[in-house]
Design an enzyme around this catalytic site. Structure first.
Site, PDB file in Angstrom:
ATOM      1  N   ARG A  46      31.472 -28.923  25.413  1.00 12.45           N
ATOM      2  CA  ARG A  46      30.041 -28.635  25.592  1.00 12.45           C
ATOM      3  C   ARG A  46      29.281 -29.964  25.649  1.00 12.45           C
ATOM      4  O   ARG A  46      28.323 -30.119  26.391  1.00 12.45           O
ATOM      5  CB  ARG A  46      29.496 -27.746  24.467  1.00 12.45           C
ATOM      6  CG  ARG A  46      28.000 -27.564  24.565  1.00 12.45           C
ATOM      7  CD  ARG A  46      27.368 -26.475  23.698  1.00 12.45           C
ATOM      8  NE  ARG A  46      28.111 -26.054  22.553  1.00 12.45           N
ATOM      9  CZ  ARG A  46      28.221 -26.742  21.415  1.00 12.45           C
ATOM     10  NH1 ARG A  46      27.619 -27.909  21.262  1.00 12.45           N
ATOM     11  NH2 ARG A  46      28.940 -26.268  20.413  1.00 12.45           N
ATOM     12  N   TYR A  98       8.615 -20.637  42.984  1.00 13.37           N
ATOM     13  CA  TYR A  98       9.835 -19.819  42.964  1.00 13.37           C
ATOM     14  C   TYR A  98       9.661 -18.735  41.887  1.00 13.37           C
ATOM     15  O   TYR A  98       9.284 -19.034  40.738  1.00 13.37           O
ATOM     16  CB  TYR A  98      11.033 -20.714  42.640  1.00 13.37           C
ATOM     17  CG  TYR A  98      12.312 -19.951  42.426  1.00 13.37           C
ATOM     18  CD1 TYR A  98      12.944 -19.305  43.484  1.00 13.37           C
ATOM     19  CD2 TYR A  98      12.869 -19.840  41.164  1.00 13.37           C
ATOM     20  CE1 TYR A  98      14.102 -18.581  43.287  1.00 13.37           C
ATOM     21  CE2 TYR A  98      14.040 -19.118  40.957  1.00 13.37           C
ATOM     22  CZ  TYR A  98      14.646 -18.490  42.026  1.00 13.37           C
ATOM     23  OH  TYR A  98      15.793 -17.775  41.810  1.00 13.37           O
ATOM     24  N   ASP A 170      10.453 -29.851  41.346  1.00 14.18           N
ATOM     25  CA  ASP A 170      11.583 -29.009  41.724  1.00 14.18           C
ATOM     26  C   ASP A 170      11.913 -29.367  43.172  1.00 14.18           C
ATOM     27  O   ASP A 170      11.177 -29.022  44.090  1.00 14.18           O
ATOM     28  CB  ASP A 170      11.202 -27.531  41.570  1.00 14.18           C
ATOM     29  CG  ASP A 170      12.358 -26.591  41.919  1.00 14.18           C
ATOM     30  OD1 ASP A 170      13.259 -27.003  42.664  1.00 14.18           O
ATOM     31  OD2 ASP A 170      12.328 -25.437  41.447  1.00 14.18           O
ATOM     32  N   LYS A 195      21.822 -24.287  45.698  1.00 14.62           N
ATOM     33  CA  LYS A 195      21.318 -24.231  47.071  1.00 14.62           C
ATOM     34  C   LYS A 195      21.923 -25.369  47.908  1.00 14.62           C
ATOM     35  O   LYS A 195      23.102 -25.362  48.138  1.00 14.62           O
ATOM     36  CB  LYS A 195      19.792 -24.260  47.033  1.00 14.62           C
ATOM     37  CG  LYS A 195      19.168 -23.344  45.949  1.00 14.62           C
ATOM     38  CD  LYS A 195      19.372 -21.873  46.192  1.00 14.62           C
ATOM     39  CE  LYS A 195      18.993 -20.991  44.998  1.00 14.62           C
ATOM     40  NZ  LYS A 195      17.659 -21.161  44.465  1.00 14.62           N
TER      41      LYS A 195
END
Ligand SMILES: *Cc1c(COP(=O)(O)O)cnc(C)c1O
Length: 379
Positions: A46, A98, A170, A195
């Site tokens: 992690r 978004y 973003d 994306k």
């Protein structure tokens, strides 16, 4: 190094233990220690993973930053940024954000006392009117989704910096190939790597890149303490996707330009939203801050109702009806019922997001075939 070299080489060396040229997938949760506390810099997966480290360094280089921090999704990355805020803090963001980012701010963080204002960020006056002593973060998305408005990154990040307000861009819609917000004064850049960075619609992943060491420390702390980390296989897929980022985005942008011009002259199309048109209100800013105008195109129909949009959406064969964007394949979507369904109709209509608005994520197929597909669907 120039961009096309960075995607292949930045932060990527043959694996030190075997010489493997491609970054191995370190599929392990833990690492052997020689003696208690004596190890090779890796304790638990992690906290650190070699595959993830390579990706973080590569992303930092692509965004012209010093530190990359990876997450299990774009929204997990955004969630880490919002976790740096305190109750009472305020965010200023865009009014055609978004949908998932809007939902995270309003449905999750509002109840912890964090308030978000959504306004037209292409107007500095509107932004300045909303700034007060509680404003802690500017959340900028440009080009916006799905209306493809363009926000002046340098101008807004300048306003934020003068007032000690953090700024995050973003950069999902543009990708670092088209714009690098850190070089324009942003404190943080966020990606849904799902994306364009991944680029093949086969992985969900998120990332943040920053320059400031203190900010990086806080975000690495949250990455480990809250634990929304990506697996090594997903990091490998993003690394693999990035190797062709410049070629894919270049081609997709060329295709989008041709498609935007085709749609503009079509008698059934009333309006095309594409920053590459000189009459687009954000054209000059886009020209200044982006390498090309992007591969997203939205358009509206003369027959302004859902049934008309549905006829187009259900009759394309190459454009797949699906959410998401940025893959090699072209997608078509209906924001009002899909990505932006959670936004009330009145609010939607105010920004031009009508029932007949159609959004395209243009892929890298042969453009003649894509235009042919749209032509027959519009008939
Ligand atoms: C998809 C998307 C996100 C969310 O990313 P996930 O990887 O789906 O969590 C955030 N911002 C923009 C602009 C997006 O398109």
């Amino acid at each position: 190094m120039k961009f096309g070299t960075k995607v292949i080489h930045a932060g990527i060396e043959p694996d030190p233990s075997t010489g493997a040229v491609m970054t191995p997938i370190y599929q392990t949760s833990t690492y052997a220690q020689e003696a208690p506390g004596k190890h090779k810099g890796f304790e638990y997966a992690r906290t650190q993973n070699p595959t993830r480290n390579v990706l973080q360094n590569n992303l930092a280089a692509l965004e012209e930053g010093r530190f990359g921090i990876c997450f299990s999704s774009g929204l997990a990355a955004m969630d880490a940024i919002l976790k740096m805020l305190q109750p009472g803090d305020e965010i200023i963001s865009t009014n055609d954000l978004y949908g998932g980012s809007y939902r995270l701010m309003v449905r999750i963080y509002q109840k912890f006392g964090i308030k978000a204002h959504f306004l037209d960020m292409s107007s500095p006056d509107e932004v300045l009117a909303a700034v007060n002593e509680k404003t802690r973060l500017f959340w900028i998305e440009t080009p916006t989704n799905p209306m493809l408005n363009v926000i002046d990154i340098g101008q807004l990040c300048g306003i934020a910096r003068e007032r000690g307000i953090l700024s995050c861009v973003d950069n999902t819609f543009a990708s670092p190939y088209l714009q690098t917000p850190l070089t324009m004064g942003a404190d943080m850049v966020l990606h849904s790597a799902t994306k364009y960075l991944g680029g093949h619609s086969d992985v969900v992943h998120g990332a943040i890149v920053v320059n400031d060491e203190k900010l990086a420390e806080q975000l690495y702390f949250i990455q480990n303490a809250a634990g929304a980390v990506p697996g090594p296989q997903d990091c490998f897929l993003i690394l693999r996707g990035i190797k062709t980022l410049h070629l894919r985005v270049e081609r997709a942008c060329q295709n989008a330009e041709r498609i935007a011009h085709f749609l503009k002259q079509h008698p059934k199309v009333s309006k095309v939203y594409y920053p590459g048109f000189p009459e687009h209100p954000g054209h000059e800013v886009a020209k200044r801050q982006m390498r090309h105008f992007g591969a997203m195109v939205s358009f509206d129909l003369v027959e302004d109702n859902y049934a008309a949009a549905e006829r187009v959406l259900s009759n394309t064969h190459l454009f797949t009806l699906a959410e998401s964007l940025g893959g090699v394949e072209s997608l078509i979507g209906h924001p009002a019922s899909m990505t932006h369904a959670s936004i009330p109709r009145d609010e939607r209509l105010k920004v031009g997001l009508t029932d007949s608005l159609v959004r395209l994520s243009v892929g890298i197929e042969d453009v003649e075939d894509l235009i042919g597909d749209l032509e027959q669907a519009l008939e």
